[in-house]
Design a protein around this motif. Structure first.
Motif, PDB file in Angstrom:
ATOM      1  N   SER A   7      26.720  -1.649  85.440  1.00  0.00           N
ATOM      2  CA  SER A   7      27.997  -0.967  85.297  1.00  0.00           C
ATOM      3  C   SER A   7      28.769  -1.112  86.593  1.00  0.00           C
ATOM      4  O   SER A   7      28.215  -1.526  87.615  1.00  0.00           O
ATOM      5  N   GLY A   8      30.057  -0.772  86.537  1.00  0.00           N
ATOM      6  CA  GLY A   8      30.870  -0.778  87.740  1.00  0.00           C
ATOM      7  C   GLY A   8      31.826  -1.944  87.876  1.00  0.00           C
ATOM      8  O   GLY A   8      32.608  -1.998  88.826  1.00  0.00           O
ATOM      9  N   GLY A   9      31.757  -2.885  86.955  1.00  0.00           N
ATOM     10  CA  GLY A   9      32.673  -4.007  87.028  1.00  0.00           C
ATOM     11  C   GLY A   9      34.089  -3.583  86.660  1.00  0.00           C
ATOM     12  O   GLY A   9      34.333  -2.452  86.238  1.00  0.00           O
ATOM     13  N   GLY A  10      35.029  -4.507  86.836  1.00  0.00           N
ATOM     14  CA  GLY A  10      36.405  -4.208  86.486  1.00  0.00           C
ATOM     15  C   GLY A  10      37.358  -5.176  87.136  1.00  0.00           C
ATOM     16  O   GLY A  10      36.961  -6.230  87.633  1.00  0.00           O
ATOM     17  N   ARG A  19      31.778  -1.315  93.377  1.00  0.00           N
ATOM     18  CA  ARG A  19      30.345  -1.086  93.537  1.00  0.00           C
ATOM     19  C   ARG A  19      29.687  -1.243  92.175  1.00  0.00           C
ATOM     20  O   ARG A  19      29.987  -0.488  91.245  1.00  0.00           O
ATOM     21  N   LEU A  20      28.806  -2.209  92.093  1.00  0.00           N
ATOM     22  CA  LEU A  20      28.052  -2.435  90.862  1.00  0.00           C
ATOM     23  C   LEU A  20      26.753  -1.649  90.912  1.00  0.00           C
ATOM     24  O   LEU A  20      26.114  -1.555  91.967  1.00  0.00           O
ATOM     25  N   ASP A  89      35.373 -14.541  93.799  1.00  0.00           N
ATOM     26  CA  ASP A  89      34.256 -13.678  93.416  1.00  0.00           C
ATOM     27  C   ASP A  89      34.298 -13.324  91.924  1.00  0.00           C
ATOM     28  O   ASP A  89      33.377 -12.683  91.413  1.00  0.00           O
ATOM     29  N   THR A  90      35.357 -13.715  91.254  1.00  0.00           N
ATOM     30  CA  THR A  90      35.489 -13.437  89.826  1.00  0.00           C
ATOM     31  C   THR A  90      34.353 -14.094  89.048  1.00  0.00           C
ATOM     32  O   THR A  90      34.118 -15.295  89.163  1.00  0.00           O
ATOM     33  N   ALA A  91      33.643 -13.277  88.282  1.00  0.00           N
ATOM     34  CA  ALA A  91      32.478 -13.770  87.539  1.00  0.00           C
ATOM     35  C   ALA A  91      31.876 -12.630  86.732  1.00  0.00           C
ATOM     36  O   ALA A  91      32.255 -11.472  86.907  1.00  0.00           O
ATOM     37  N   VAL A  92      30.939 -12.977  85.885  1.00  0.00           N
ATOM     38  CA  VAL A  92      30.079 -11.975  85.272  1.00  0.00           C
ATOM     39  C   VAL A  92      28.874 -11.808  86.189  1.00  0.00           C
ATOM     40  O   VAL A  92      28.237 -12.794  86.572  1.00  0.00           O
ATOM     41  N   TYR A  93      28.581 -10.577  86.541  1.00  0.00           N
ATOM     42  CA  TYR A  93      27.497 -10.272  87.464  1.00  0.00           C
ATOM     43  C   TYR A  93      26.310  -9.703  86.678  1.00  0.00           C
ATOM     44  O   TYR A  93      26.479  -8.788  85.866  1.00  0.00           O
ATOM     45  N   PHE A  94      25.134 -10.270  86.970  1.00  0.00           N
ATOM     46  CA  PHE A  94      23.914  -9.892  86.267  1.00  0.00           C
ATOM     47  C   PHE A  94      22.906  -9.283  87.233  1.00  0.00           C
ATOM     48  O   PHE A  94      22.693  -9.803  88.334  1.00  0.00           O
ATOM     49  N   CYS A  95      22.258  -8.247  86.789  1.00  0.00           N
ATOM     50  CA  CYS A  95      21.140  -7.655  87.523  1.00  0.00           C
ATOM     51  C   CYS A  95      19.851  -8.272  86.993  1.00  0.00           C
ATOM     52  O   CYS A  95      19.685  -8.437  85.774  1.00  0.00           O
ATOM     53  N   VAL A  96      18.941  -8.617  87.909  1.00  0.00           N
ATOM     54  CA  VAL A  96      17.709  -9.297  87.517  1.00  0.00           C
ATOM     55  C   VAL A  96      16.525  -8.661  88.236  1.00  0.00           C
ATOM     56  O   VAL A  96      16.592  -8.387  89.435  1.00  0.00           O
ATOM     57  N   ALA A  97      15.454  -8.436  87.497  1.00  0.00           N
ATOM     58  CA  ALA A  97      14.192  -7.972  88.071  1.00  0.00           C
ATOM     59  C   ALA A  97      13.212  -9.137  88.039  1.00  0.00           C
ATOM     60  O   ALA A  97      13.032  -9.776  86.996  1.00  0.00           O
ATOM     61  N   GLN A  98      12.592  -9.423  89.185  1.00  0.00           N
ATOM     62  CA  GLN A  98      11.719 -10.581  89.296  1.00  0.00           C
ATOM     63  C   GLN A  98      10.366 -10.188  89.873  1.00  0.00           C
ATOM     64  O   GLN A  98      10.297  -9.470  90.869  1.00  0.00           O
ATOM     65  N   MET A  99       9.293 -10.704  89.257  1.00  0.00           N
ATOM     66  CA  MET A  99       7.954 -10.542  89.815  1.00  0.00           C
ATOM     67  C   MET A  99       7.109 -11.705  89.324  1.00  0.00           C
ATOM     68  O   MET A  99       6.813 -11.799  88.139  1.00  0.00           O
ATOM     69  N   GLY A 100       6.767 -12.594  90.255  1.00  0.00           N
ATOM     70  CA  GLY A 100       6.047 -13.792  89.855  1.00  0.00           C
ATOM     71  C   GLY A 100       6.884 -14.579  88.874  1.00  0.00           C
ATOM     72  O   GLY A 100       8.046 -14.876  89.125  1.00  0.00           O
ATOM     73  N   GLY A 108      25.034  -8.062  81.915  1.00  0.00           N
ATOM     74  CA  GLY A 108      26.124  -8.465  82.783  1.00  0.00           C
ATOM     75  C   GLY A 108      27.324  -7.539  82.736  1.00  0.00           C
ATOM     76  O   GLY A 108      27.543  -6.823  81.764  1.00  0.00           O
ATOM     77  N   THR A 109      28.083  -7.583  83.824  1.00  0.00           N
ATOM     78  CA  THR A 109      29.328  -6.822  83.910  1.00  0.00           C
ATOM     79  C   THR A 109      30.390  -7.726  84.527  1.00  0.00           C
ATOM     80  O   THR A 109      30.122  -8.441  85.485  1.00  0.00           O
ATOM     81  N   GLN A 110      31.585  -7.687  83.964  1.00  0.00           N
ATOM     82  CA  GLN A 110      32.649  -8.580  84.399  1.00  0.00           C
ATOM     83  C   GLN A 110      33.341  -8.039  85.642  1.00  0.00           C
ATOM     84  O   GLN A 110      33.735  -6.867  85.687  1.00  0.00           O
ATOM     85  N   VAL A 111      33.499  -8.903  86.623  1.00  0.00           N
ATOM     86  CA  VAL A 111      34.285  -8.596  87.824  1.00  0.00           C
ATOM     87  C   VAL A 111      35.430  -9.600  87.884  1.00  0.00           C
ATOM     88  O   VAL A 111      35.198 -10.809  87.870  1.00  0.00           O
ATOM     89  N   THR A 112      36.649  -9.092  87.946  1.00  0.00           N
ATOM     90  CA  THR A 112      37.828  -9.950  88.033  1.00  0.00           C
ATOM     91  C   THR A 112      38.642  -9.541  89.249  1.00  0.00           C
ATOM     92  O   THR A 112      39.013  -8.378  89.393  1.00  0.00           O
ATOM     93  N   VAL A 113      38.887 -10.507  90.119  1.00  0.00           N
ATOM     94  CA  VAL A 113      39.648 -10.255  91.341  1.00  0.00           C
ATOM     95  C   VAL A 113      40.956 -11.021  91.246  1.00  0.00           C
ATOM     96  O   VAL A 113      40.957 -12.254  91.155  1.00  0.00           O
ATOM     97  N   SER A 114      42.051 -10.293  91.259  1.00  0.00           N
ATOM     98  CA  SER A 114      43.368 -10.925  91.153  1.00  0.00           C
ATOM     99  C   SER A 114      43.933 -11.221  92.538  1.00  0.00           C
ATOM    100  O   SER A 114      43.680 -10.488  93.496  1.00  0.00           O
ATOM    101  N   SER A 115      44.697 -12.294  92.621  1.00  0.00           N
ATOM    102  CA  SER A 115      45.264 -12.687  93.919  1.00  0.00           C
ATOM    103  C   SER A 115      46.618 -12.054  94.161  1.00  0.00           C
ATOM    104  O   SER A 115      47.201 -11.452  93.280  1.00  0.00           O
TER     105      SER A 115
END
Length: 115
Positions: A7-10, A19-20, A89-100, A108-115
């Motif tokens: 959450s937290g995209g926009g 803040r994601l 930085d505009t993209a879909v942001y994904f949280c990932v948990a990794q172990m081995g 994912g949550t969309q982040v869009t940065v306008s110029s």
């Protein structure tokens, strides 16, 4: 089984901040946590990563000094503070948990940065 919800995209103007947050269900104390992103037409890329204990972090060069990853194991939450955002930085942001060889991905949550 681990489930991750971002959450937290926009939409934000260049120079702004977001803040994601990634809320995890299931045990993630032993997992390294990471944020990836994928922009339209581009490959998915690692943005930041934090160890299970939280004592070590990694950032891709393009976000160093602007993004901060942190985790609160008591709350099963991972944060990505993003400052001085740029249009690239505009993209879909994904949280990932990794172990081995095990990985769990959020939707994912969309982040869009306008110029």
């Amino acid at each position: 089984q681990v489930q991750l919800v971002e959450s937290g995209g926009g939409l934000v103007q260049a120079g702004g901040s977001l803040r994601l947050s990634c809320a995890a269900s299931g045990r993630t104390l032993d997992f390294r946590m990471a944020w990836f992103r994928q922009a339209p037409g581009k490959e998915r890329e690692l943005v930041a990563r934090i160890t299970a204990s939280g004592d070590s972090t990694y950032y891709r060069d393009s976000v160093k000094g602007r993004f901060t990853i942190s985790r609160d194991n008591a709350k099963n939450t991972v944060l990505l503070q993003m400052n001085s955002l740029k249009p690239e930085d505009t993209a879909v942001y994904f949280c990932v948990a990794q172990m081995g060889g095990i990985q769990y991905w959020g939707q994912g949550t969309q982040v869009t940065v306008s110029s």
